[in-house]
Design an enzyme around this catalytic site. Structure first.
Site, PDB file in Angstrom:
ATOM      1  N   LYS A 107      14.811  -8.611  92.227  1.00 13.63           N
ATOM      2  CA  LYS A 107      15.337  -8.776  90.855  1.00 13.63           C
ATOM      3  C   LYS A 107      16.662  -8.059  90.649  1.00 13.63           C
ATOM      4  O   LYS A 107      17.540  -8.537  89.942  1.00 13.63           O
ATOM      5  CB  LYS A 107      14.294  -8.289  89.847  1.00 13.63           C
ATOM      6  CG  LYS A 107      13.857  -6.845  89.995  1.00 13.63           C
ATOM      7  CD  LYS A 107      12.405  -6.713  90.358  1.00 13.63           C
ATOM      8  CE  LYS A 107      12.130  -5.307  90.891  1.00 13.63           C
ATOM      9  NZ  LYS A 107      10.782  -5.015  91.207  1.00 13.63           N
ATOM     10  N   GLY A 136       6.654 -11.057  89.127  1.00 11.40           N
ATOM     11  CA  GLY A 136       5.703 -11.009  90.244  1.00 11.40           C
ATOM     12  C   GLY A 136       4.995 -12.338  90.446  1.00 11.40           C
ATOM     13  O   GLY A 136       5.608 -13.365  90.721  1.00 11.40           O
ATOM     14  N   ILE A 138       3.492 -14.293  88.299  1.00 12.22           N
ATOM     15  CA  ILE A 138       3.500 -15.285  87.209  1.00 12.22           C
ATOM     16  C   ILE A 138       4.563 -16.346  87.497  1.00 12.22           C
ATOM     17  O   ILE A 138       5.726 -16.014  87.695  1.00 12.22           O
ATOM     18  CB  ILE A 138       3.813 -14.620  85.848  1.00 12.22           C
ATOM     19  CG1 ILE A 138       2.774 -13.551  85.521  1.00 12.22           C
ATOM     20  CG2 ILE A 138       3.882 -15.658  84.742  1.00 12.22           C
ATOM     21  CD1 ILE A 138       3.025 -12.837  84.199  1.00 12.22           C
ATOM     22  N   GLY A 189       0.086   2.909  93.083  1.00 17.25           N
ATOM     23  CA  GLY A 189       1.094   2.094  93.771  1.00 17.25           C
ATOM     24  C   GLY A 189       1.779   1.050  92.891  1.00 17.25           C
ATOM     25  O   GLY A 189       2.378   0.116  93.400  1.00 17.25           O
ATOM     26  N   ASP A 203      13.879  -1.855  85.377  1.00 14.44           N
ATOM     27  CA  ASP A 203      13.160  -2.942  86.055  1.00 14.44           C
ATOM     28  C   ASP A 203      12.944  -4.114  85.092  1.00 14.44           C
ATOM     29  O   ASP A 203      13.170  -5.281  85.438  1.00 14.44           O
ATOM     30  CB  ASP A 203      11.814  -2.394  86.572  1.00 14.44           C
ATOM     31  CG  ASP A 203      11.003  -3.440  87.293  1.00 14.44           C
ATOM     32  OD1 ASP A 203      11.380  -3.812  88.411  1.00 14.44           O
ATOM     33  OD2 ASP A 203       9.978  -3.887  86.734  1.00 14.44           O
ATOM     34  N   LYS A 207      14.658  -8.100  85.242  1.00 10.39           N
ATOM     35  CA  LYS A 207      13.887  -9.346  85.116  1.00 10.39           C
ATOM     36  C   LYS A 207      14.344 -10.134  83.885  1.00 10.39           C
ATOM     37  O   LYS A 207      14.473 -11.362  83.924  1.00 10.39           O
ATOM     38  CB  LYS A 207      12.398  -9.011  85.028  1.00 10.39           C
ATOM     39  CG  LYS A 207      11.872  -8.372  86.313  1.00 10.39           C
ATOM     40  CD  LYS A 207      10.515  -7.728  86.125  1.00 10.39           C
ATOM     41  CE  LYS A 207      10.042  -7.030  87.396  1.00 10.39           C
ATOM     42  NZ  LYS A 207       8.885  -6.155  87.197  1.00 10.39           N
TER      43      LYS A 207
HETATM   44  N1  HSE Z   1       7.299  -1.548  89.434  1.00  9.55           N
HETATM   45  C1  HSE Z   1       7.136  -2.881  88.957  1.00  9.55           C
HETATM   46  C2  HSE Z   1       6.106  -2.865  87.851  1.00  9.55           C
HETATM   47  C3  HSE Z   1       6.675  -3.810  90.049  1.00  9.55           C
HETATM   48  O1  HSE Z   1       5.532  -1.814  87.565  1.00  9.55           O
HETATM   49  O2  HSE Z   1       5.874  -3.906  87.246  1.00  9.55           O
HETATM   50  C4  HSE Z   1       7.487  -4.969  90.394  1.00  9.55           C
HETATM   51  O3  HSE Z   1       8.664  -5.175  89.736  1.00  9.55           O
END
Ligand code: HSE
Length: 440
Positions: A107, A136, A138, A189, A203, A207
């Site tokens: 991304k 992810g 979806i 994780g 993040d 996206k």
């Molecule tokens: N670290 C991201 C999340 C995972 O927590 O959604 C993938 O972008």
């Protein structure tokens, strides 16, 4: 059956290892769906000796991702390295220039270089696919690029980061503090290697930048996104939201307005009865408002090895079947420049939490300042008062939490009002302000 489709995988972390494993496990059923066998022929990863739970001994190892990208032994280059520059960018560019189809989950790379890479793919007559990059597992990219091609989109919003949603959910459900929930998310994780990417909203912004382009047919502009993470959210906010019939979610929102396209990432109050409010834990959700279809809501895992590999497999299946769609849903020359709406013109309701000194006239002063800015208050709630109502005696100097909910107003008016209130001797600390998203 046609000849095998040969895939090279760069990056053998959780997603890469899942991809190799799934392609083996599903070899026959996937071949039946695609009309040809799909085989991994080459890999590139930093550490050759690490045990990934899969046998990689029959594959050709390449010293660098770029060497794999240009190898004559692959048709498709799958980039699972991550990062918006360095090996990821170099290898993707090299693969496209060498006429290889590219599938990526990256991304950050697309948010930063998506338009340039789409152009490079076009010039070389190959596909650049990125289903795994937006939410992810979806299938939102396919949904927007293909299934909703007949719609004009007015807004797209979603929970695009599982780590933040996990933290906010646990803070609410288990009454935990932010830091404990983050530590759990890291242990499980979910979080990025650098968790500031999750909790500060980067993040989500990456996206959202991609989804904005798909939704509005414009160029990608990640730097134009208004960004606030979740680190300022306290249990007091979560409890107050709950009492007032809301939940707090980190949303990414892109919305067409009269002055341009708003792109914003911030903690958001959503009505408890809304579909998005019910998305708990590490799940992601994306809601798309289309003029023909109405609202479509997609829910699913936004992270995790198999879930992300599932999206990569979807992209590979298109290539195997010979399905080609323009990278950003239209040829690059058809993309319009991104026209940013000014955040100060944003309209909506607001939640405001103030620490108000318990002094006669304090409320009146706050209400007066709000009135000067034309802000109408839907409710004022004073919480956790130590002094009982009607109790006689001198006031205390300890500030008391006061929650205001405004009717629809503008960002500029709220910011001005809060600046003025902060200058008066009626509140302590910095006011908390959370936007309320109008839904339904
Ligand atoms: N670290 C991201 C999340 C995972 O927590 O959604 C993938 O972008």
């Amino acid at each position: 059956m046609k000849v095998d489709l040969r895939v090279g995988v760069a990056g053998l972390g959780t997603v890469g290892a899942s991809l190799v494993r799934l392609l083996r496990q599903k070899s026959d059923s996937f071949a039946a769906r695609c009309g040809r066998k799909v085989v991994v022929t080459g890999v590139a990863a930093r550490d050759r000796s690490r045990d990934r739970g899969i046998d990689l001994s029959q594959l050709t190892w390449h010293d660098t991702a770029t060497a794999l990208a240009v190898s004559p032994d692959i048709d498709v280059f799958v980039e699972l390295i991550g990062g918006d520059s360095g090996a990821a960018e170099d290898s993707v560019r090299a693969a496209l220039a060498a006429g290889k189809h590219v599938v990526t989950a990256n991304k950050a790379l697309l948010a930063r270089h998506g338009v340039a890479l789409a152009r490079l793919a076009e010039e070389n007559g190959v596909s650049l696919s990125f289903e795994a990059a937006a939410a992810g597992g979806i299938p939102v990219v396919k949904t927007m690029r293909e299934a909703l091609a007949g719609n004009d989109i007015s807004r797209i919003y979603g929970i695009l980061n599982g780590t933040c949603n996990y933290i906010l959910t646990r803070m609410e459900q288990d009454g935990l503090d932010f830091s404990d929930c983050l530590a759990d998310a890291q242990r499980l994780g979910y979080a990025e290697a650098d968790p500031t990417f999750d909790i500060e909203g980067f993040d989500t912004a990456h996206k959202l930048a991609i989804l904005t382009s798909l939704a509005f047919g414009c160029e990608i502009d990640v730097d134009a996104i208004y960004l606030e993470g979740i680190t300022s959210i306290t249990r007091a906010d979560i409890e107050a939201a709950s009492e007032l019939g809301y939940r707090i979610k980190l949303l990414g929102v892109a919305q067409r307005t009269e002055s341009g396209i708003e792109q914003r990432v911030h903690p958001t109050m959503v009505p408890r009865a809304s579909a998005i409010a019910r998305i708990d834990g590490v799940l992601n959700a994306v809601a798309i408002d289309g003029d023909a279809v109405g609202e479509v809501v997609l829910v699913g895992p936004g992270a995790g090895g198999n879930a992300t590999a599932s999206a990569v497999l979807g992209d590979i299946s298109d290539i195997a079947r010979g399905i080609h769609v323009p990278t950003l849903g239209r040829p690059v020359e058809e993309l319009s420049p991104y026209r940013a709406a000014r955040m100060r013109l944003h309209e909506g309701g607001y939640y405001i939490r103030l620490a108000v000194y318990d002094r006669p006239g304090a409320f009146a002063e706050i209400a007066r300042i709000m009135a000067v800015e034309g802000i109408s208050l839907e409710s004022i709630v004073q919480r956790d008062r130590t002094r009982k109502s009607g109790e006689a005696g001198a006031h205390t100097d300890a500030p008391q939490p006061v929650i205001l909910i405004t009717y629809e107003t503008t960002e500029a008016a709220v910011k001005r009002a809060l600046a003025t209130i902060s200058e008066q001797n009626v509140v302590a600390g910095t006011p908390q302000m959370i936007r309320i998203e109008k839904l339904g």
